[in-house]
Design an enzyme around this catalytic site. Sequence first.
Site, PDB file in Angstrom:
ATOM      1  N   GLU A 131      36.240  30.487  40.887  1.00 34.05           N
ATOM      2  CA  GLU A 131      36.621  30.286  39.150  1.00 34.05           C
ATOM      3  C   GLU A 131      36.674  28.660  38.762  1.00 34.05           C
ATOM      4  OE1 GLU A 131      41.270  29.513  39.300  1.00 34.05           O
ATOM      5  OE2 GLU A 131      41.157  28.262  37.567  1.00 34.05           O
ATOM      6  N   LYS A 173      39.996  24.203  47.451  1.00 34.79           N
ATOM      7  CA  LYS A 173      39.269  22.819  46.670  1.00 34.79           C
ATOM      8  C   LYS A 173      40.131  22.166  46.434  1.00 34.79           C
ATOM      9  CE  LYS A 173      37.730  27.054  44.098  1.00 34.79           C
ATOM     10  NZ  LYS A 173      37.666  27.116  42.265  1.00 34.79           N
ATOM     11  N   ARG A 176      37.914  34.920  55.425  1.00 34.30           N
ATOM     12  CA  ARG A 176      37.769  33.304  54.523  1.00 34.30           C
ATOM     13  C   ARG A 176      36.489  31.933  56.544  1.00 34.30           C
ATOM     14  NH1 ARG A 176      40.744  31.353  50.947  1.00 34.30           N
ATOM     15  NH2 ARG A 176      39.958  29.383  50.378  1.00 34.30           N
TER      16      ARG A 176
HETATM   17  P1  ATP Z   1      40.019  27.222  47.007  1.00 32.92           P
HETATM   18  O1  ATP Z   1      40.863  28.384  47.919  1.00 32.92           O
HETATM   19  O2  ATP Z   1      39.092  26.846  47.716  1.00 32.92           O
HETATM   20  O3  ATP Z   1      40.482  27.053  46.087  1.00 32.92           O
HETATM   21  P2  ATP Z   1      39.257  29.947  46.036  1.00 32.92           P
HETATM   22  O4  ATP Z   1      38.992  31.122  46.749  1.00 32.92           O
HETATM   23  O5  ATP Z   1      40.421  29.272  45.335  1.00 32.92           O
HETATM   24  O6  ATP Z   1      38.616  28.719  46.757  1.00 32.92           O
HETATM   25  P3  ATP Z   1      37.598  31.220  44.054  1.00 32.92           P
HETATM   26  O7  ATP Z   1      36.261  30.369  42.952  1.00 32.92           O
HETATM   27  O8  ATP Z   1      38.734  31.881  44.129  1.00 32.92           O
HETATM   28  O9  ATP Z   1      38.208  29.500  45.430  1.00 32.92           O
HETATM   29  O10 ATP Z   1      36.466  31.581  45.276  1.00 32.92           O
HETATM   30  C1  ATP Z   1      35.111  32.299  44.783  1.00 32.92           C
HETATM   31  C2  ATP Z   1      34.971  33.335  45.524  1.00 32.92           C
HETATM   32  O11 ATP Z   1      34.566  32.915  46.770  1.00 32.92           O
HETATM   33  C3  ATP Z   1      35.774  34.085  45.834  1.00 32.92           C
HETATM   34  O12 ATP Z   1      35.549  35.170  45.596  1.00 32.92           O
HETATM   35  C4  ATP Z   1      36.987  33.669  47.685  1.00 32.92           C
HETATM   36  O13 ATP Z   1      37.101  34.817  48.245  1.00 32.92           O
HETATM   37  C5  ATP Z   1      35.673  33.227  47.854  1.00 32.92           C
HETATM   38  N1  ATP Z   1      36.343  32.488  49.164  1.00 32.92           N
HETATM   39  C6  ATP Z   1      36.589  31.028  49.037  1.00 32.92           C
HETATM   40  N2  ATP Z   1      36.577  30.562  49.909  1.00 32.92           N
HETATM   41  C7  ATP Z   1      36.082  30.796  50.740  1.00 32.92           C
HETATM   42  C8  ATP Z   1      36.014  30.523  52.144  1.00 32.92           C
HETATM   43  N3  ATP Z   1      36.637  29.918  52.754  1.00 32.92           N
HETATM   44  N4  ATP Z   1      35.192  31.690  53.085  1.00 32.92           N
HETATM   45  C9  ATP Z   1      35.382  32.835  51.858  1.00 32.92           C
HETATM   46  N5  ATP Z   1      35.150  32.647  51.120  1.00 32.92           N
HETATM   47  C10 ATP Z   1      35.405  31.943  49.834  1.00 32.92           C
END
Ligand code: ATP
Length: 569
Positions: free
Chosen positions: A45, A284, A274
């Site tokens: 996102e 984020k 994760r």
């Molecule tokens: P955050 O929790 O930091 O806000 P998010 O999951 O909301 O991260 P997205 O932009 O939705 O952020 O993430 C894009 C992709 O990255 C998703 O497919 C998510 O599963 C993966 N992702 C995000 N954080 C991690 C992490 N800590 N480890 C592995 N993959 C991750």
Amino acid sequence: MAHYLYMDVTNEPSGKKSNFIQDLIDEDLKSSRFNTHVQTRFPPEPNGFLHAGHAKAICLNFGIARGYSGLFNLRFDDTNPVTENSEYVFSIRKDLEWLLGEELESDPLYTSDYFEQLYLWAELLIKDGKAYVDDQGAETISIQRGSFQEVGVDSPFRNRTPEENLLIFREMRSGAFAEGHCVLRAKIAMDHVNMNMRDPVMYRIRNERHFRTGDTWCIYPTYDWAHGQSDALEGVTHSLCTLEFDSHRELYDWFLDQLDIPSERRPYQTEFARLNFTHTVLSKRVLKRLVDDSVVEGWDDPRMPTLSGFRKRGYPASAIRSFCDHIGAAKTNGTHEIELLESFVRSELNQNADRKLAVIRPLKLTITNWPPEHIEMLTAMNNPEDPSAGSREIPFCGSLYIEHNDFMENPEPKYYRLSPGREVRLRYGYYITCNKVLKDEAGNPIELLCTYDPETSGGKSPDGRKVKATIHWVSANHAIEGKVALYERLFAVEHPGSESGDPLDDINQSSKTLLTNAMFEPSIAEATYGDVIQFERLGFFNLDQNDPILFHRTVGLRDEWANIVKRRK
Ligand code: ATP
Ligand code: MG
């Protein structure tokens, strides 16, 4: 359906196959679940910069596409007009390409490009009696969902006819209602064991300008409604996501079932753990607070676990990739020591970084028996790990700087470096003995008067006399003055926020030290942005992109990971 170009990642032989996702894909290929290729994507996102967790997801998805000669694409899941913007789009693409070490062959994809298709599909569900407009507020809807112990309650609007729903939904789209007036919900079951299946919201009214679609829309799809369909539209075969989406899988499948997506275009979701690190926050939301509250100097602050922070700090993209490859994909969440990532960075830099001499907390040292005006050029190895890196000449004279902490007037036991009356070796140079300490009014040493032994050229004594320490130096007459930024952990505790619930309570208040009169050997003038340098005995340092005399410390030299491993044994 629109046709999109993808990045074709067929140009490298399959990487190593070892994780459970690859076993699963092997099975899919054997059973011909997909009659086409393997296709993966990375769907961020655009509401923040990429961090180390995203690096894991990118490496996993990209590695799988490459390993199976498949396709990989970047898709921006841009369904929330309030938090997203094109600055994030720009940075995400840049950081992803930096991490992968190559450019995408085609432009990224966007969920917002599918808004019309998603809308039409929503109408289809309404016509089939599988979605309805609910006029209740968010709070009521949330309460009515019930809990794990308690079934949900049907909305009084649940039995609106398809005709009525269609009419209101079209009015929603045309801007007839205020924000929050109503939502579109899927009609599944309010007593479903899976809470995500209890008539989830598909559309909300938001009178917000979207950074790509402008004012075209005033209703926006939820992530749950958009996600699986976007994968299907792109032909993604394996939708990889993190474990917390495990319970959403059933909902994604339900949507795809209702829409009659043909089986070969149907994405299958698999969840992986994760990435978490000690002393680090990978969220984020929290990272944005650090930026907004000026705890750090932007998303690319070298203390941030963002890819842009890593880049500024000097972490090689290849070291991050090697780390991701090493940890692979796991099915259960865990936390990695940050020292492990640092050890990947250190061992790669150790192979590649040129060595130079720098004194970051200078103390003047004068060699009283050095021939006046005389300058000797000493030969120094550029990289003992890589003889092909060659050597360079460094000027040596009677006026030097050494590191303040390489001198102690009253040495503690086991302190072997310079002190009054003691002899040490100067790196690449001679043995010197400290004879006198000049001090300021407060009694702090400001200059050391020493003598050198002309017989010890090259750091060897012909009489076999040993010294216990070798210290580094720079010629005071030739040094280039500059700055170094030293970094400690941004969070003082291993698990930030574990006590109070707020990670910002555990901020290390002294995570950055800027030293403004560092002295570098003259060849530093040739350093170019992108080359990480090892300042001998001090660590690896990365030149700042904009400030030609500022170096960021990437990592220290001590292998802390090795110590952790030793302690565990
Ligand atoms: P955050 O929790 O930091 O806000 P998010 O999951 O909301 O991260 P997205 O932009 O939705 O952020 O993430 C894009 C992709 O990255 C998703 O497919 C998510 O599963 C993966 N992702 C995000 N954080 C991690 C992490 N800590 N480890 C592995 N993959 C991750
Ligand atoms: Mg997310």
